[in-house]
Design an enzyme around this catalytic site. Structure first.
Site, PDB file in Angstrom:
ATOM      1  NE  ARG A  65      -2.070  -1.236   3.739  1.00  0.00           N
ATOM      2  CZ  ARG A  65      -1.823  -2.392   4.381  1.00  0.00           C
ATOM      3  NH1 ARG A  65      -2.240  -3.528   3.849  1.00  0.00           N
ATOM      4  NH2 ARG A  65      -1.188  -2.402   5.524  1.00  0.00           N
ATOM      5  NE  ARG A  66       5.098   0.403   4.068  1.00  0.00           N
ATOM      6  CZ  ARG A  66       6.044   0.039   4.936  1.00  0.00           C
ATOM      7  NH1 ARG A  66       7.317   0.081   4.549  1.00  0.00           N
ATOM      8  NH2 ARG A  66       5.726  -0.349   6.149  1.00  0.00           N
ATOM      9  CB  CYS A  86      -3.426  20.650 -10.894  1.00  0.00           C
ATOM     10  SG  CYS A  86      -3.514  22.299 -11.612  1.00  0.00           S
ATOM     11  CB  SER A 107      -6.848  22.923  -8.405  1.00  0.00           C
ATOM     12  OG  SER A 107      -7.515  23.776  -9.298  1.00  0.00           O
ATOM     13  CG  HIS A 147     -11.951  25.105 -11.149  1.00  0.00           C
ATOM     14  ND1 HIS A 147     -11.024  24.466 -10.350  1.00  0.00           N
ATOM     15  CD2 HIS A 147     -11.266  25.572 -12.223  1.00  0.00           C
ATOM     16  CE1 HIS A 147      -9.828  24.549 -10.914  1.00  0.00           C
ATOM     17  NE2 HIS A 147      -9.951  25.212 -12.060  1.00  0.00           N
ATOM     18  CG  LEU A 148     -16.962  25.782 -16.672  1.00  0.00           C
ATOM     19  CD1 LEU A 148     -16.020  25.205 -17.720  1.00  0.00           C
ATOM     20  CD2 LEU A 148     -18.419  25.467 -17.020  1.00  0.00           C
ATOM     21  CE1 TYR A 149     -10.468  29.792 -13.017  1.00  0.00           C
ATOM     22  CE2 TYR A 149      -9.612  28.169 -14.571  1.00  0.00           C
ATOM     23  CZ  TYR A 149      -9.513  28.854 -13.370  1.00  0.00           C
ATOM     24  OH  TYR A 149      -8.468  28.586 -12.517  1.00  0.00           O
TER      25      TYR A 149
END
Length: 254
Positions: A65-66, A86, A107, A147-149
């Site tokens: 799991r590393r 991001c 993001s 997100h959407l600008y």
């Protein structure tokens, strides 16, 4: 969009990414390099080749799991930079003979970034699956701020209004070690980018990898407005699924 940096491995040279995405010049601190380039972080993060370490770990202990790759670094917010990753982490797990990948992002732009990031990350997943001689498993993508600008809202709505389109999968990556073909691809990419077009047949690549070389050539010829060479290459592309892309690369008529 960040993932376009990773094929250059340890390079953060702006010239590479600028050829494919010219707006990256706006994200360079010094007009020469891309601070947040993924290549150096994947392959030499503080002296660590994270890709090699993950492969070594999962070959030795498939249930580990590393197997985590870190892309976002504490230094990224110690001072201001025009562009930082991001992506925070990539995690790989082998379960029931399949390589599962988890991507965690701080993001993500749902219109400009998400489709390309998923494609690039799953390409990396398939490379590692072939390297480990396991099947490709599930892909999970988590985002802190999706997100959407506002400036892209109209274009996004237009895209959605076109209706659902059938998804066409890329051909499966050939079985076996992908790294010799990747090294060949990395070797010829600068030649193609600089207009020194390589002889694809002489590279002795599997059709899967040869098609990727041809797509790079087509991209170059589009910049040169050379429709004749694009037409020739189109006939040699082995997989028809790329035809939509190729037709979209034809130089615009005056």
């Amino acid at each position: 969009r960040d993932l376009h940096s990773f094929p250059t491995r340890r390079s953060s040279d702006l010239n590479f990414i600028h050829h494919y995405l010219s707006h990256y010049a706006e994200e360079s601190d010094d007009e020469r390099t891309v601070y947040g380039a993924y290549g150096p972080r994947l392959f030499s993060m503080k002296g660590n080749d994270q890709i090699a370490n993950v492969i070594k770990l999962l070959k030795k202990r498939k249930t580990s799991r590393r197997a985590v790759i870190q892309l976002f670094d504490a230094a990224d917010i110690a001072e201001h930079h025009k562009g930082i990753p991001c992506t925070c982490t990539l995690q790989f797990m082998v379960r029931n003979g399949r390589l599962i990948m988890f991507t965690n992002m701080r993001s993500n732009d749902v219109f400009l970034g998400l489709p390309y990031d998923i494609f690039a990350f799953t390409m990396l997943q398939e490379i590692l699956a072939r390297t480990l001689d396991v099947e490709v498993g599930a892909y999970k993508h988590a985002v802190g701020s999706l997100h959407l600008y506002e400036k892209n809202r109209k274009a996004a709505k237009q895209y959605l209004d076109e209706g659902w389109q059938e998804t066409v999968s890329m051909p499966s990556m050939p079985l076996g070690d992908p790294w010799p073909a990747l090294r060949t691809l990395l070797k010829v990419e600068p030649e193609i980018r600089q207009g020194k077009i390589s002889d694809v047949a002489g590279l002795k690549l599997d059709d899967y990898w040869a098609d990727l070389v041809r797509l790079l050539q087509i991209f170059r010829y589009r910049k040169d407005k050379n429709a004749g060479e694009i037409t020739k290459l189109r006939k040699n592309v082995s997989s028809q699924i790329y035809d939509t892309y190729v037709r979209g690369r034809w130089p615009a008529k005056k």
